[in-house]
Design a protein around this motif. Structure first.
Motif, PDB file in Angstrom:
ATOM      1  N   ARG A 140       0.809  -1.218   0.000  1.00 40.22           N
ATOM      2  CA  ARG A 140       0.000   0.000   0.000  1.00 40.22           C
ATOM      3  C   ARG A 140       0.840   1.265   0.000  1.00 40.22           C
ATOM      4  NH1 ARG A 140      -3.824  -0.822  -2.531  1.00 40.22           N
ATOM      5  NH2 ARG A 140      -5.030   0.893  -1.670  1.00 40.22           N
ATOM      6  N   LYS A 141       2.117   1.123  -0.275  1.00 40.25           N
ATOM      7  CA  LYS A 141       2.992   2.294  -0.362  1.00 40.25           C
ATOM      8  C   LYS A 141       2.888   2.918  -1.749  1.00 40.25           C
ATOM      9  CE  LYS A 141       6.543   0.878   2.969  1.00 40.25           C
ATOM     10  NZ  LYS A 141       7.992   0.583   3.157  1.00 40.25           N
ATOM     11  N   TRP A 142       2.996   4.240  -1.782  1.00 40.10           N
ATOM     12  CA  TRP A 142       3.000   4.940  -3.056  1.00 40.10           C
ATOM     13  C   TRP A 142       4.295   4.639  -3.803  1.00 40.10           C
ATOM     14  CZ3 TRP A 142       1.499  10.667  -1.544  1.00 40.10           C
ATOM     15  CH2 TRP A 142       0.239  10.666  -0.924  1.00 40.10           C
ATOM     16  N   TYR A 143       4.183   4.418  -5.093  1.00 37.75           N
ATOM     17  CA  TYR A 143       5.386   4.327  -5.916  1.00 37.75           C
ATOM     18  C   TYR A 143       5.393   5.384  -7.012  1.00 37.75           C
ATOM     19  CZ  TYR A 143       2.438   1.562  -9.161  1.00 37.75           C
ATOM     20  OH  TYR A 143       1.447   1.118 -10.003  1.00 37.75           O
ATOM     21  N   GLY A 144       4.356   6.170  -7.077  1.00 39.01           N
ATOM     22  CA  GLY A 144       4.331   7.249  -8.051  1.00 39.01           C
ATOM     23  C   GLY A 144       3.212   8.217  -7.766  1.00 39.01           C
ATOM     24  N   ARG A 168      10.018   7.316  -6.499  1.00 43.07           N
ATOM     25  CA  ARG A 168      11.079   6.960  -5.559  1.00 43.07           C
ATOM     26  C   ARG A 168      12.367   6.718  -6.337  1.00 43.07           C
ATOM     27  NH1 ARG A 168       9.052   4.887  -0.485  1.00 43.07           N
ATOM     28  NH2 ARG A 168       6.757   4.885  -0.487  1.00 43.07           N
ATOM     29  N   ALA A 169      13.495   7.026  -5.697  1.00 41.22           N
ATOM     30  CA  ALA A 169      14.786   6.823  -6.354  1.00 41.22           C
ATOM     31  C   ALA A 169      15.870   6.611  -5.309  1.00 41.22           C
ATOM     32  CB  ALA A 169      15.139   8.033  -7.230  1.00 41.22           C
ATOM     33  N   ASP A 170      16.914   5.935  -5.720  1.00 48.84           N
ATOM     34  CA  ASP A 170      18.083   5.771  -4.855  1.00 48.84           C
ATOM     35  C   ASP A 170      18.700   7.139  -4.592  1.00 48.84           C
ATOM     36  OD1 ASP A 170      21.321   5.471  -5.025  1.00 48.84           O
ATOM     37  OD2 ASP A 170      20.392   3.873  -3.822  1.00 48.84           O
ATOM     38  N   PRO A 171      18.988   7.482  -3.329  1.00 49.80           N
ATOM     39  CA  PRO A 171      19.490   8.827  -3.010  1.00 49.80           C
ATOM     40  C   PRO A 171      20.728   9.229  -3.788  1.00 49.80           C
ATOM     41  CG  PRO A 171      18.827   7.695  -1.005  1.00 49.80           C
ATOM     42  CD  PRO A 171      18.746   6.687  -2.107  1.00 49.80           C
ATOM     43  N   SER A 215      11.010   2.598  -8.956  1.00 48.43           N
ATOM     44  CA  SER A 215      10.213   3.139  -7.872  1.00 48.43           C
ATOM     45  C   SER A 215       9.260   2.086  -7.315  1.00 48.43           C
ATOM     46  CB  SER A 215       9.395   4.357  -8.369  1.00 48.43           C
ATOM     47  OG  SER A 215       8.711   4.963  -7.309  1.00 48.43           O
ATOM     48  N   TYR A 216       8.704   1.298  -8.200  1.00 54.22           N
ATOM     49  CA  TYR A 216       7.821   0.204  -7.769  1.00 54.22           C
ATOM     50  C   TYR A 216       8.587  -0.781  -6.883  1.00 54.22           C
ATOM     51  CZ  TYR A 216       4.295  -3.479  -8.104  1.00 54.22           C
ATOM     52  OH  TYR A 216       3.350  -4.451  -7.818  1.00 54.22           O
TER      53      TYR A 216
END
Length: 221
Positions: A140-144, A168-171, A215-216
């Motif tokens: 249930r986390k947002w990926y976009g 989401r992305a690697d820092p 991100s997914y």
């Protein structure tokens, strides 16, 4: 005439029929009595989404307009206005689908997410109809997030509105990508873990798809 409840939406023909709209030559019409049966309200919608709502006094055959007249007051006017707006809102919510994102790039992204993950945009905020999110079914986390924002909020000297995607992305990769033109720190997100991409064609679709996949994956944690 575009009534306010229908902004950023498009008619769903199947839902119109289910609601009770009658079709005639590509135009859909629904009628209901309001104001304790004293007035007839008719809503007409074309397949292209043009909307017309009228209130008729059956006793005279004339259109009743006081509910749409600024400054008109009184118990009867208030009742008509309330029922008129309530029916339009119900039709907008039950018979229309969101139609916010217009660019070819945004539509490509929506189609990709639907095909790859079965994801459908969730419009969570009535106050912000131009904002929507995707989230994983398992965590249930947002990926976009797909958003419409003024470009000036991205730090650009422009009065235009942009369609953007937050991912989401690697820092470490994120820090190397941000250039203030195509890639930005995550808009309204944790800027160490999210990035924003303008959906204006400057970033190739395949590149955006790859970052959606990443991100997914990150949203699984």
């Amino acid at each position: 005439m575009q009534e306010a409840p229908f902004a950023m939406k498009k008619p769903n023909i199947a839902k119109l029929r289910e609601f009770g709209f009658a079709e005639n030559g590509g135009t859909y019409t629904y009628g209901a009595r309001i104001a304790e049966g004293q007035l007839q309200m008719t809503v007409t919608i074309t397949g292209g989404g043009d909307i017309r709502a009228r209130v008729i006094d059956p006793a005279t055959g004339e259109e009743y307009v006081l509910h749409r007249t600024s400054g008109a007051a009184g118990a009867f006017v208030g009742m008509v206005r309330t029922e008129y707006e309530a029916l339009l809102t119900e039709i907008a919510e039950r018979c229309f689908d969101p139609d916010v994102f217009k660019s070819a790039c945004a539509r490509e992204v929506i189609s990709y997410v639907r095909a790859a993950y079965g994801g459908e945009l969730e419009f969570l905020w009535k106050r912000f109809p131009g904002n929507a999110v995707w989230r994983r079914e398992d965590t249930r986390k947002w990926y976009g997030a797909l958003l419409t924002v003024p470009e000036r909020k991205l730090g650009l000297a422009s009065g235009e509105t942009a369609e953007i995607i937050d991912l989401r992305a690697d820092p470490e990769e994120l820090a190397a990508l941000v250039d203030g033109e195509r890639y930005f720190p995550g808009y309204h997100m944790n800027k160490k873990h999210w990035l924003t991409i303008r959906l204006n064609g400057m970033v190739p679709a395949e590149e955006i798809f790859r970052r959606i996949d990443e991100s997914y994956r990150l949203a699984a944690k």
